[in-house]
Structure formats: C-alpha cells, structure tokens
Scaffold this motif. Sequence first.
Motif, mmCIF file in Angstrom:
data_model
loop_
_atom_site.group_PDB
_atom_site.id
_atom_site.type_symbol
_atom_site.label_atom_id
_atom_site.label_comp_id
_atom_site.label_asym_id
_atom_site.label_seq_id
_atom_site.Cartn_x
_atom_site.Cartn_y
_atom_site.Cartn_z
ATOM 1 N N GLU A 1 -0.083 3.667 -2.959
ATOM 2 C CA GLU A 1 -0.619 5.008 -2.680
ATOM 3 C C GLU A 1 0.350 6.122 -3.060
ATOM 4 O O GLU A 1 -0.074 7.219 -3.395
ATOM 5 C CB GLU A 1 -1.096 5.061 -1.222
ATOM 6 C CG GLU A 1 -2.336 4.178 -1.105
ATOM 7 C CD GLU A 1 -2.844 3.896 0.306
ATOM 8 O OE1 GLU A 1 -2.298 4.464 1.264
ATOM 9 O OE2 GLU A 1 -3.794 3.087 0.422
ATOM 10 N N HIS B 1 -7.598 5.179 1.383
ATOM 11 C CA HIS B 1 -6.154 4.953 1.560
ATOM 12 C C HIS B 1 -5.815 4.283 2.894
ATOM 13 O O HIS B 1 -6.377 4.608 3.940
ATOM 14 C CB HIS B 1 -5.387 6.264 1.342
ATOM 15 C CG HIS B 1 -5.326 6.612 -0.119
ATOM 16 N ND1 HIS B 1 -4.439 7.512 -0.643
ATOM 17 C CD2 HIS B 1 -6.041 6.136 -1.171
ATOM 18 C CE1 HIS B 1 -4.618 7.590 -1.971
ATOM 19 N NE2 HIS B 1 -5.598 6.769 -2.300
ATOM 20 N N PRO C 1 -8.802 9.382 -1.366
ATOM 21 C CA PRO C 1 -7.839 9.150 -0.278
ATOM 22 C C PRO C 1 -8.493 9.037 1.101
ATOM 23 O O PRO C 1 -8.107 8.186 1.900
ATOM 24 C CB PRO C 1 -6.906 10.352 -0.371
ATOM 25 C CG PRO C 1 -7.660 11.391 -1.132
ATOM 26 C CD PRO C 1 -8.569 10.661 -2.058
ATOM 27 N N GLU D 1 -0.765 8.977 -5.640
ATOM 28 C CA GLU D 1 -0.549 10.418 -5.413
ATOM 29 C C GLU D 1 0.113 11.067 -6.634
ATOM 30 O O GLU D 1 -0.247 12.170 -7.024
ATOM 31 C CB GLU D 1 0.316 10.660 -4.166
ATOM 32 C CG GLU D 1 -0.395 10.409 -2.850
ATOM 33 C CD GLU D 1 -1.635 11.283 -2.630
ATOM 34 O OE1 GLU D 1 -1.629 12.466 -3.047
ATOM 35 O OE2 GLU D 1 -2.626 10.777 -2.067
ATOM 36 N N TYR E 1 0.821 -1.222 0.000
ATOM 37 C CA TYR E 1 0.000 0.000 0.000
ATOM 38 C C TYR E 1 0.852 1.268 0.000
ATOM 39 O O TYR E 1 0.445 2.279 -0.568
ATOM 40 C CB TYR E 1 -0.981 -0.009 1.173
ATOM 41 C CG TYR E 1 -2.178 -0.883 0.886
ATOM 42 C CD1 TYR E 1 -3.317 -0.364 0.288
ATOM 43 C CD2 TYR E 1 -2.153 -2.230 1.164
ATOM 44 C CE1 TYR E 1 -4.399 -1.167 -0.013
ATOM 45 C CE2 TYR E 1 -3.231 -3.045 0.868
ATOM 46 C CZ TYR E 1 -4.341 -2.506 0.283
ATOM 47 O OH TYR E 1 -5.404 -3.307 -0.023
#
Length: 280
Positions: free
Chosen positions: A54, A76, A72, A58, A50
Amino acid sequence: MSQDLSEAVKEATREVHSQAENSEFMKNFQKGQVTREGFKLLMASLYHVYAALEEEIEHNKQNLVYAPLYFPEELHRRAALEQDMAFWYGPRWQEVIPYTQATGHYVRRLREVGRLEPELLVAHAYTRYLGDLSGGQVLKKIAQKALDLPGSGEGVAFFTFPNVVSATKFKQLYRSRMNSLEMTPEVRQRVIEEVKASFLLNIQLFEELQELLTRNTKDQSPTKAPGLHRQEGSRAQDSTPTETPGGKLPLNILSQVPLVQWVLTLSFLVATVAVGLYAM
Ligand code: HEM
C-alpha cells in the motif's frame, strides 16, 4: 489483443492458484486445523506485505498504469491489520511482531515493482485483493470457529471489508478496471508473469510458515524463537530484509545451538583431561 487482461490472468494462474490452495498450510487451514500460533505468524507476514504494497500504491496512485485500480477506502488493509496486530500481539506489537525470510522476499519484490516497474503493481494488487475477496472470506469463518474468536470480528479485521457491499460486484468492477488499462503486448505479458510470480511469493510464505510451525512444535514456540521478534516494514529498513537478523536468525541460530554446545562440552573435557594429566 482479443482476450481481456482479467481473463488472461485468471487462465494463466489456474494452476498456481490450485498450488496455493493445496499448500500444506492452506490445506490444514481449510480443514480447521489452524492454531493461534500459525494464524499470528500469517497475520504478521500479511501486515508487512500490505504495509509495503500500500505504500507503493500510494506512490503510484496518480500513475496511469495503476490509477484506475486505486480503491483505498474499499480495499486497503493496513489499518485493519494494525488492529489485528494489536489484538494478537498487544499494544507493543510493533516491537515484537515477527518478520520472516519469505516475508522479506515478498516485501523486497513489492518495493522493486513500486519503484522500478510500477506497471506491474496491478499484478500484486490483483493477487492479494481479489484473493481476499474470494477465498479469504471462507478463511475468515474458519479462523473464527477454529480459534474461538468473537463474532464481532475482533482478530480478523483483515478479512472484513466494510466498504465493499457485494464482493461479487466489486470484483466485476475491479476486473473491468483492469481491462481498461492501456498496455503494450510486451507489458501485458510481463503483468501476467508477475501475477504468477506473486502467487509463488505467497506459496513460499506458506511453506516457510508451515516449516516454522512444524519445527517449533518439536522444538519451541515460534514466537519465542530468537530473531523472530523483530519489527520490520519501514521503507528504509526493508530494502535488504534477508540480510537483517529478522530474516535469517530463526533458521540459522536454532541450527547453530547444538554446535556451540558441542564445542563447549569438548573444551571442558579437554581442560579436565589436561588438569588431570598435570596433577599426575
Ligand atoms: C484456502 C485457500 C483458497 C481458497 C479456498 C480459494 C478460493 C477461491 C475461489 C472459490 C475463488 C473464485 C471466486 C470467484 O470466482 O468469484 C478464488 C479466486 C481467487 N483467488 Fe483464491 N482461494 C484460496 C487461496 C488463494 C490464495 C493463497 C491466493 C493468492 C494469494 C488466491 C488468489 C485468488 C485470486 C486472485 C482470485 C480471483 C480470480 C479471478 O477471479 O480472477 N487464492 N479463490
């Protein structure tokens, strides 16, 4: 194209989903046969996965190939996984969490996609986030019971989505956003293939974890195995994770230990015989 992307993807992954559910690690998990050791290994791998996913999201959040899927607050997982890492591995978790070879393969693919083929990010986000909102919710309850965890959610923050009121409704929204992505038939086909590939990366991860657990039940604790103690996950470090000690040592060094012992024993015997002969 008549069929929605979300439907096409679901159809295309029916078989591989069942393969994931029926991997030995997941089958044992569903039966409540999950140990602290196994759960910690899984969570550490997910932390690395992750963190990479992530970070790539981004980087691509304004790119129209991904932007409609950018949630998010709702989805997230990195912050939640950091809490779980501290719970399971203590305050110095960043220095001690394992980083396995299959985790490295998964992370490397995520980096490649994020940098070179961002139109495929949807595939990885779909597999993980929709999976977490589906079977993941069952796994959370099983883990809490099997590992005797507090009902307050400590240790399983990863499975808790405080900003998703209804998982079913959120998944509907997510699917409709997937269906709104504009893509050529060629890209659409690559997305479908990438979803299947992302399931396989997860399956490989489960198989590796199961192997480490089985080996270490016979052998020693995996958290004590040389090379498993290694923090990973920064963008600079994980470009060639399988070439790092963290990726290779657990399997290689363990298998080399008997060889080293043999060589030492043999040298000792030869030396003893030589001294004996000399004394005669
Ligand atoms: C113990 C293992 C698992 C169980 C019991 C399980 C169970 C389920 C169930 C019941 C659904 C349907 C939910 C719904 O229609 O709303 C689902 C969907 C899904 N699962 Fe799993 N699952 C497991 C493992 C996994 C794994 C390992 C992955 C991938 C890493 C995964 C990815 C998905 C995805 C992406 C969906 C959404 C399908 C869609 O609606 O398009 N699952 N799972």
